[in-house]
Design a protein around this motif. Sequence first.
Motif, mmCIF file in Angstrom:
data_model
loop_
_atom_site.group_PDB
_atom_site.id
_atom_site.type_symbol
_atom_site.label_atom_id
_atom_site.label_comp_id
_atom_site.label_asym_id
_atom_site.label_seq_id
_atom_site.Cartn_x
_atom_site.Cartn_y
_atom_site.Cartn_z
ATOM 1 N N SER A 495 0.825 -1.211 0.000
ATOM 2 C CA SER A 495 0.000 0.000 0.000
ATOM 3 C C SER A 495 0.853 1.251 0.000
ATOM 4 O O SER A 495 0.368 2.330 -0.353
ATOM 5 N N GLY A 496 2.088 1.156 0.419
ATOM 6 C CA GLY A 496 2.970 2.322 0.431
ATOM 7 C C GLY A 496 4.414 1.894 0.566
ATOM 8 O O GLY A 496 4.807 1.278 1.554
ATOM 9 N N GLY A 497 5.195 2.208 -0.439
ATOM 10 C CA GLY A 497 6.600 1.804 -0.421
ATOM 11 C C GLY A 497 7.434 2.650 0.528
ATOM 12 O O GLY A 497 7.164 3.821 0.750
ATOM 13 N N GLN A 498 8.459 2.026 1.102
ATOM 14 C CA GLN A 498 9.404 2.718 1.972
ATOM 15 C C GLN A 498 10.788 2.670 1.340
ATOM 16 O O GLN A 498 11.104 1.803 0.522
ATOM 17 N N ARG A 499 11.611 3.649 1.717
ATOM 18 C CA ARG A 499 12.980 3.673 1.211
ATOM 19 C C ARG A 499 13.700 2.368 1.578
ATOM 20 O O ARG A 499 13.669 1.932 2.723
ATOM 21 N N GLY A 500 14.314 1.743 0.616
ATOM 22 C CA GLY A 500 15.054 0.510 0.847
ATOM 23 C C GLY A 500 14.270 -0.744 0.533
ATOM 24 O O GLY A 500 14.839 -1.842 0.498
ATOM 25 N N ASP A 501 12.948 -0.606 0.288
ATOM 26 C CA ASP A 501 12.133 -1.795 -0.003
ATOM 27 C C ASP A 501 12.593 -2.490 -1.287
ATOM 28 O O ASP A 501 12.638 -3.725 -1.356
ATOM 29 N N ALA A 502 12.901 -1.709 -2.304
ATOM 30 C CA ALA A 502 13.294 -2.294 -3.586
ATOM 31 C C ALA A 502 14.584 -3.097 -3.443
ATOM 32 O O ALA A 502 14.716 -4.208 -3.988
ATOM 33 N N VAL A 503 15.535 -2.537 -2.694
ATOM 34 C CA VAL A 503 16.813 -3.246 -2.480
ATOM 35 C C VAL A 503 16.561 -4.546 -1.726
ATOM 36 O O VAL A 503 17.124 -5.602 -2.054
ATOM 37 N N ARG A 504 15.709 -4.488 -0.719
ATOM 38 C CA ARG A 504 15.384 -5.679 0.060
ATOM 39 C C ARG A 504 14.727 -6.742 -0.829
ATOM 40 O O ARG A 504 15.014 -7.942 -0.699
ATOM 41 N N CYS A 505 13.847 -6.330 -1.729
ATOM 42 C CA CYS A 505 13.192 -7.263 -2.654
ATOM 43 C C CYS A 505 14.224 -7.975 -3.530
ATOM 44 O O CYS A 505 14.147 -9.197 -3.741
ATOM 45 N N GLU A 506 15.177 -7.210 -4.043
ATOM 46 C CA GLU A 506 16.199 -7.807 -4.909
ATOM 47 C C GLU A 506 17.063 -8.794 -4.137
ATOM 48 O O GLU A 506 17.436 -9.855 -4.650
ATOM 49 N N GLU A 507 17.376 -8.456 -2.871
ATOM 50 C CA GLU A 507 18.184 -9.355 -2.043
ATOM 51 C C GLU A 507 17.466 -10.682 -1.807
ATOM 52 O O GLU A 507 18.105 -11.737 -1.757
ATOM 53 N N LEU A 508 16.128 -10.620 -1.658
ATOM 54 C CA LEU A 508 15.360 -11.834 -1.369
ATOM 55 C C LEU A 508 14.907 -12.564 -2.633
ATOM 56 O O LEU A 508 14.248 -13.603 -2.548
ATOM 57 N N GLY A 509 15.231 -12.028 -3.786
ATOM 58 C CA GLY A 509 14.851 -12.696 -5.034
ATOM 59 C C GLY A 509 13.390 -12.533 -5.394
ATOM 60 O O GLY A 509 12.822 -13.354 -6.132
ATOM 61 N N ILE A 510 12.770 -11.484 -4.877
ATOM 62 C CA ILE A 510 11.374 -11.200 -5.228
ATOM 63 C C ILE A 510 11.336 -10.660 -6.654
ATOM 64 O O ILE A 510 12.129 -9.788 -7.024
ATOM 65 N N ALA A 511 10.404 -11.172 -7.447
ATOM 66 C CA ALA A 511 10.395 -10.839 -8.878
ATOM 67 C C ALA A 511 9.806 -9.468 -9.160
ATOM 68 O O ALA A 511 10.235 -8.790 -10.095
ATOM 69 N N ALA A 512 8.795 -9.056 -8.380
ATOM 70 C CA ALA A 512 8.116 -7.794 -8.675
ATOM 71 C C ALA A 512 7.682 -7.120 -7.385
ATOM 72 O O ALA A 512 7.362 -7.786 -6.389
ATOM 73 N N TYR A 513 7.667 -5.808 -7.423
ATOM 74 C CA TYR A 513 7.288 -4.994 -6.269
ATOM 75 C C TYR A 513 6.360 -3.892 -6.800
ATOM 76 O O TYR A 513 6.799 -2.943 -7.451
ATOM 77 N N LEU A 514 5.040 -4.039 -6.553
ATOM 78 C CA LEU A 514 4.049 -3.135 -7.138
ATOM 79 C C LEU A 514 3.246 -2.443 -6.046
ATOM 80 O O LEU A 514 2.929 -3.031 -5.019
ATOM 81 N N THR A 515 2.901 -1.184 -6.314
ATOM 82 C CA THR A 515 2.149 -0.388 -5.353
ATOM 83 C C THR A 515 0.659 -0.506 -5.612
ATOM 84 O O THR A 515 0.198 -0.401 -6.745
ATOM 85 N N LYS A 516 -0.094 -0.776 -4.539
ATOM 86 C CA LYS A 516 -1.552 -0.850 -4.649
ATOM 87 C C LYS A 516 -2.155 0.560 -4.654
ATOM 88 O O LYS A 516 -1.586 1.469 -4.021
ATOM 89 N N PRO A 517 -3.310 0.758 -5.303
ATOM 90 C CA PRO A 517 -4.035 -0.241 -6.085
ATOM 91 C C PRO A 517 -3.327 -0.505 -7.409
ATOM 92 O O PRO A 517 -2.920 0.431 -8.097
ATOM 93 N N VAL A 518 -3.197 -1.783 -7.740
ATOM 94 C CA VAL A 518 -2.489 -2.175 -8.958
ATOM 95 C C VAL A 518 -3.490 -2.239 -10.103
ATOM 96 O O VAL A 518 -4.534 -2.875 -9.982
ATOM 97 N N ARG A 519 -3.180 -1.578 -11.195
ATOM 98 C CA ARG A 519 -4.022 -1.696 -12.383
ATOM 99 C C ARG A 519 -3.993 -3.135 -12.887
ATOM 100 O O ARG A 519 -2.942 -3.790 -12.856
ATOM 101 N N GLN A 520 -5.113 -3.618 -13.365
ATOM 102 C CA GLN A 520 -5.179 -4.993 -13.870
ATOM 103 C C GLN A 520 -4.134 -5.239 -14.947
ATOM 104 O O GLN A 520 -3.458 -6.266 -14.939
ATOM 105 N N ILE A 521 -4.014 -4.278 -15.876
ATOM 106 C CA ILE A 521 -3.080 -4.474 -16.984
ATOM 107 C C ILE A 521 -1.640 -4.501 -16.491
ATOM 108 O O ILE A 521 -0.805 -5.261 -16.986
ATOM 109 N N GLU A 522 -1.324 -3.688 -15.466
ATOM 110 C CA GLU A 522 0.027 -3.679 -14.911
ATOM 111 C C GLU A 522 0.333 -5.000 -14.225
ATOM 112 O O GLU A 522 1.415 -5.577 -14.410
ATOM 113 N N LEU A 523 -0.618 -5.471 -13.414
ATOM 114 C CA LEU A 523 -0.401 -6.723 -12.699
ATOM 115 C C LEU A 523 -0.250 -7.878 -13.687
ATOM 116 O O LEU A 523 0.630 -8.732 -13.542
ATOM 117 N N ARG A 524 -1.095 -7.889 -14.695
ATOM 118 C CA ARG A 524 -1.024 -8.972 -15.678
ATOM 119 C C ARG A 524 0.308 -8.950 -16.431
ATOM 120 O O ARG A 524 0.945 -9.981 -16.638
#
Length: 695
Positions: A495-524
């Motif tokens: 619902s709201g990104g924080q500084r450093g979240d993207a780096v943490r996602c990459e470290e954990l091997g998370i494929a995508a990091y999207l902010t809600k509300p996510v558009r259907q076309i973006e999520l797809r």
Amino acid sequence: MQPALKELADQKYALDQHANKQAEQALRAQADLLDLSHESIMIRTFAGRVEFWNRGSEQMYGYSKQQAIGSITHVLLHTVFPQPLSEIEAQLLQKGRWDGELTHTAKTGARIVVESRWVMQLDSNGQPLHVMEINNDITVRKQAEEASRQAKLEAEEAKKAKSEFLANMSHEIRTPLNGIIGMTDLVLGTELTAEQKDYLEILKLSADALLNVINDILDFSTIEAGKIELEEVAFSLTDCVEGALKTMAHRANEKGLELLCDIAPEVPQTVNGDPGRLCQVLLNLVGNALKFTEKGEVGIRVVADAIEEKASILHFIVFDSGVGIAPEKLEMIFDSFNQADVSTTRQFGGTGLGLTISRRLVQLMGGRVWVESELGAGSRFHFTTRLITETSDAAETKSPTSLAILRGVKVLIVDDNETNRFILHHMVERWGMNPTSVSNGEQALAELSAPEIVDHPFGLVLTDMYMPRMDGFGLVVRLKDNLKFSTPTIMMLTSGGQRGDAVRCEELGIAAYLTKPVRQIELRQAVIRALRAKQEELPVPLITRYSLRDRGDFLRSLHVLLAEDNRINQKIATRLLEKRGHHVALAENGDEALAALAQRSFDLVLMDVHMPGIDGIEATKAIREQEKSTGLHQPVIAMTALAMTGDRERCLAAGMDGYLSKPIDLQKLDEVLAVYADRRVNRVDGTSAHDSSSR
């Protein structure tokens, strides 16, 4: 024989005398009857000499019978005819009657307007003998009509003056506001201390609040003046609804609220209507919901009440978990300048016009608005509208080839919000995926470790970031540490990104990091990209809403001509464009803009309207006139502080391709820039038939 003849003559004389007496008595009786009428009735010769003048004529004009009989009526009454008298007499001779309005002057000098009927009386030889003229006094009615006409004229003049004042006020207020909001945005993008940033964010919130009040008052004035005209264009309903929620995402994030979007599968994707006004209603209702909700959720649900062959009755529901409304206040909140409680304005602010404007707009769109609520249990604002459906919908709803990679993939949805789970579950289900939904990290780990999962593992995990006890990152760490788990593709929604979240996602091997509300076309798109990378064992950088649109920054860099005379606005627009990687050339008026375009072409022209010399409207017309001989098309977007009803239409009628109002809405600016950046990429890649010559 003589005596006999004399006797016959005497008898004839006696009969004639008797007949004359009867005729005289009949005429006298007729005259007495005409005398009783309140209308003016006169009998005159064809030449106009009065032979009979009733009491109604005496009362109406002030002349006695003795004064009137023998006079020429048109001279006596100073008659004003609506057409030449000769034409009236010709019609009288031809048809035997004439009807029309005359103006007479009474003995007192008063002007009297009458409805007049002239009837011709002929002699035994068919020659004009008398004219009976019947006049009905309509002076009072005509005075009332003239007073009404004059009042209407004065009201129209006042309305015109009010509209001109509002338009000028709007322009004069928006121009400095653009400077305040624009410069604040630019400064917030620089290195600041925490205290400075706090001050500037308060300044921006105050400026935004002022702009909202101005917009509400101007919209309300325009609706009251009856000058709202709805567009009829094709648009994506999903983009409209999701775009409205995206606009409110920052406000929701500040309050820690979930923003939800649920569009039923049967709702047509492409419809004809006014997307701007529909979005305005949604923004008003969602903004209202956010204002009165301190925790929980705010969302939009869209269903189809009826689907016809060429139209659909769509039902929109904006729901929240806020303070609710007392039953006796439910209707009052739609009144102008009114809110459910006097204390509401003090606590939450606002003009009380948002709901009034929304109801008026929905009524113009052929729908209705109502609300269901109870104190402490949230509210549900409903409205309906009838929208024409595009015949191409059937083709659009067919699954594209790219969806093949999604079919049958098992998806684990992890989210503590029940509504959000429901929406995501049905969304991915419509794409042909096989979803399972759980409400927390512990349940997710249990599902992932179930014995039957070994043979049929999950291919994708969609997890929320903020959840009680175990958040999204905690879930991913537990999943990665436990070797008995398979390693599905993991996507994080927040619902709201924080500084450093993207780096943490990459470290954990998370494929995508999207902010809600996510558009259907973006999520797809994100799911397809992530699954394809996993399938082809390709390394893919973290997918974000920015990277989904990234097709090479060097190709997306536009050459923009900015036509703007205000120095502050020049600096703001130039800096905003340059920060987005675009190249800017400046023209201070329409003449300079035309001169610059004569030297070279631009990907886009941002054209102010109100400029000295040749203004933006005239400059655009000149551009379009020159293009008739070249066959090219230069994209021109209005960027103006003129934001009254009709200003957008005037810009489009002059040949402009779009319209942005000041103060500049960064999201709308980005959307416009993205359209032309995509066109530029497509031209270079050769992947689209559309180029700058297409509007």
